[in-house]
Design an enzyme around this catalytic site. Structure first.
Site, PDB file in Angstrom:
ATOM      1  N   SER A   1     -32.752 -15.821 -28.752  1.00  0.00           N
ATOM      2  CA  SER A   1     -31.835 -16.966 -28.692  1.00  0.00           C
ATOM      3  C   SER A   1     -30.551 -16.512 -28.025  1.00  0.00           C
ATOM      4  O   SER A   1     -29.969 -15.488 -28.418  1.00  0.00           O
ATOM      5  CB  SER A   1     -31.534 -17.498 -30.096  1.00  0.00           C
ATOM      6  OG  SER A   1     -30.372 -18.318 -30.090  1.00  0.00           O
TER       7      SER A   1
ATOM      8  N   SER B   1     -27.472 -18.200 -27.888  1.00  0.00           N
ATOM      9  CA  SER B   1     -26.282 -18.405 -28.716  1.00  0.00           C
ATOM     10  C   SER B   1     -26.255 -17.438 -29.893  1.00  0.00           C
ATOM     11  O   SER B   1     -25.185 -16.921 -30.261  1.00  0.00           O
ATOM     12  CB  SER B   1     -26.210 -19.855 -29.209  1.00  0.00           C
ATOM     13  OG  SER B   1     -27.338 -20.180 -29.988  1.00  0.00           O
TER      14      SER B   1
ATOM     15  N   GLY C   1     -28.588 -21.116 -25.072  1.00  0.00           N
ATOM     16  CA  GLY C   1     -28.836 -20.140 -24.032  1.00  0.00           C
ATOM     17  C   GLY C   1     -30.260 -20.143 -23.537  1.00  0.00           C
ATOM     18  O   GLY C   1     -30.521 -20.153 -22.320  1.00  0.00           O
ATOM     19  N   THR C   2     -31.220 -20.154 -24.468  1.00  0.00           N
ATOM     20  CA  THR C   2     -32.622 -20.135 -24.042  1.00  0.00           C
ATOM     21  C   THR C   2     -33.025 -21.466 -23.419  1.00  0.00           C
ATOM     22  O   THR C   2     -33.867 -21.500 -22.514  1.00  0.00           O
ATOM     23  CB  THR C   2     -33.543 -19.795 -25.220  1.00  0.00           C
ATOM     24  OG1 THR C   2     -33.147 -20.534 -26.379  1.00  0.00           O
ATOM     25  CG2 THR C   2     -33.497 -18.315 -25.534  1.00  0.00           C
TER      26      THR C   2
END
Length: 351
Positions: free
Chosen positions: A91, A93, A259-260
């Site tokens: 992940s 974030s 983010g992902t």
């Protein structure tokens, strides 16, 4: 005798998404890698995730990151990610938050200026570049595992919404990427409730029959995320921006652009020739928070052409705390929790 245990937490937020970093209070987990430790926790100690993401201890919209011993010789710390949907293998974030917490707490000594940090997630190494000024982490750029487009041009009938088209992209977990504007949605603060309802109905309808395997990581479970996209706008040479929203099943719409989710979007745009190496996409969440994704080089994951990218964002410290877990409290399910908690956790360990 009272059955009370203590957990040490550093609460952080990145783009509005709260990550609770567990720095002490959990016994060492079995496993030769962070992935194996995560699998153990998932199957034998899921009570920790449920405890910290449920009332009265937490909220399903949060994430939890447990600091563990890394196995890779390059890594300075390992971390296991826990969310409402389960255990994502990577992940953006959460990596931004974890790196910020480790540096700010001194578990990894902070160096003024640009500092390189390597963390081990369940998916593999996350290479982090931290920009530190005045003893504070100002921004984090992280490169995790590559993203790839697994299936294109899929569609499913969603009750009350009709036929919905989507693409399936791996980026730390499988994402169903949906052009929200095709179904009458704008991605803004006023649309959050409607997008959450759409995401819930869509994921429930789309899950049956979708891929649940990763070429290297094996079985990764049913579809956990839907990433809703808006129009792309050029804001400079090789620089673009676009609204986006990530739905986490069940029932959570991320505050950040994720983010992902941004990496998944980059992989799909690259495959379609819409973005090139060195160019960037700034994703904007419904609440106006922003991450910047930058395209790196192509690579291969199993049979799939894949894409390396970085995500840049920042995190803020919210709180440092010790919480008491009363295992005799009827609101605490100790059945798969007690054995993973340390009897004493008076000090946070060195990473």
């Amino acid at each position: 005798m009272h059955r009370e245990r203590t957990l040490h937490l550093i609460d952080t937020q990145s783009g509005g998404d709260v990550s609770r970093i567990v720095t002490a209070g959990v016994e060492p987990l079995p496993g030769a890698s962070v992935l194996e430790k995560a699998r153990y926790l998932q199957h034998e100690g899921d009570g920790l995730r449920r405890l910290l993401l449920s009332e009265p201890y937490g909220d399903p919209a949060m994430s939890v990151d447990l600091i563990v011993e890394p196995s890779h010789p390059e890594a300075q710390a390992g971390y296991i990610i826990m969310e409402a949907m389960g255990y994502p293998l990577y992940s953006g974030s959460n990596t931004i938050c974890t790196a910020t917490a480790l540096l700010s707490s001194g578990m990894i000594p902070m160096v003024e200026g640009l500092q390189q940090v390597v963390l081990e997630s369940p998916a593999g190494l996350a290479r982090v570049s931290a920009r530190n000024e005045g003893g504070r982490v100002r921004s984090i750029t992280t490169q995790g595992e590559p993203a790839y487009v697994a299936d294109e041009g899929l569609s499913v009938d969603v009750p009350h919404y009709g036929r919905v088209q989507f693409d399936l992209v791996w980026s730390g977990a499988y994402y169903a990427v949906v052009d929200a504007s095709r179904y009458g949605f704008t991605i803004d603060a006023e649309s959050q409730i409607a997008l959450t309802a759409f995401g819930d109905a869509f994921v429930r309808a789309a899950r049956p029959g979708l891929r649940e395997e990763h070429p290297d990581l094996g079985h990764v479970g049913p579809l956990p995320f839907a990433h809703f996209t808006g129009p792309v706008r050029e804001i400079g040479a090789g620089r673009y921006e676009s609204p986006s929203a990530t739905y986490v099943h069940p029932g959570v719409l991320c505050r950040s652009p994720t983010g992902t989710g941004t990496s998944a979007r980059l992989a799909l745009m690259s495959r379609r020739g819409q973005i090139a190496e060195g160019e960037s996409l700034e994703t904007i969440s419904p609440r106006g928070n922003r991450f910047v994704g930058t395209v790196l080089e192509d690579t291969q994951v199993g049979e799939f052409g894949a894409l390396h990218s970085t995500i840049t964002g920042g995190a803020r410290l919210l709180a440092q705390s010790q919480i008491t877990v009363d295992l005799d409290d009827p609101l605490v399910d100790a059945s798969d929790l007690e054995h993973v908690l340390s009897v004493q956790a008076d000090t946070a360990p060195e990473a």
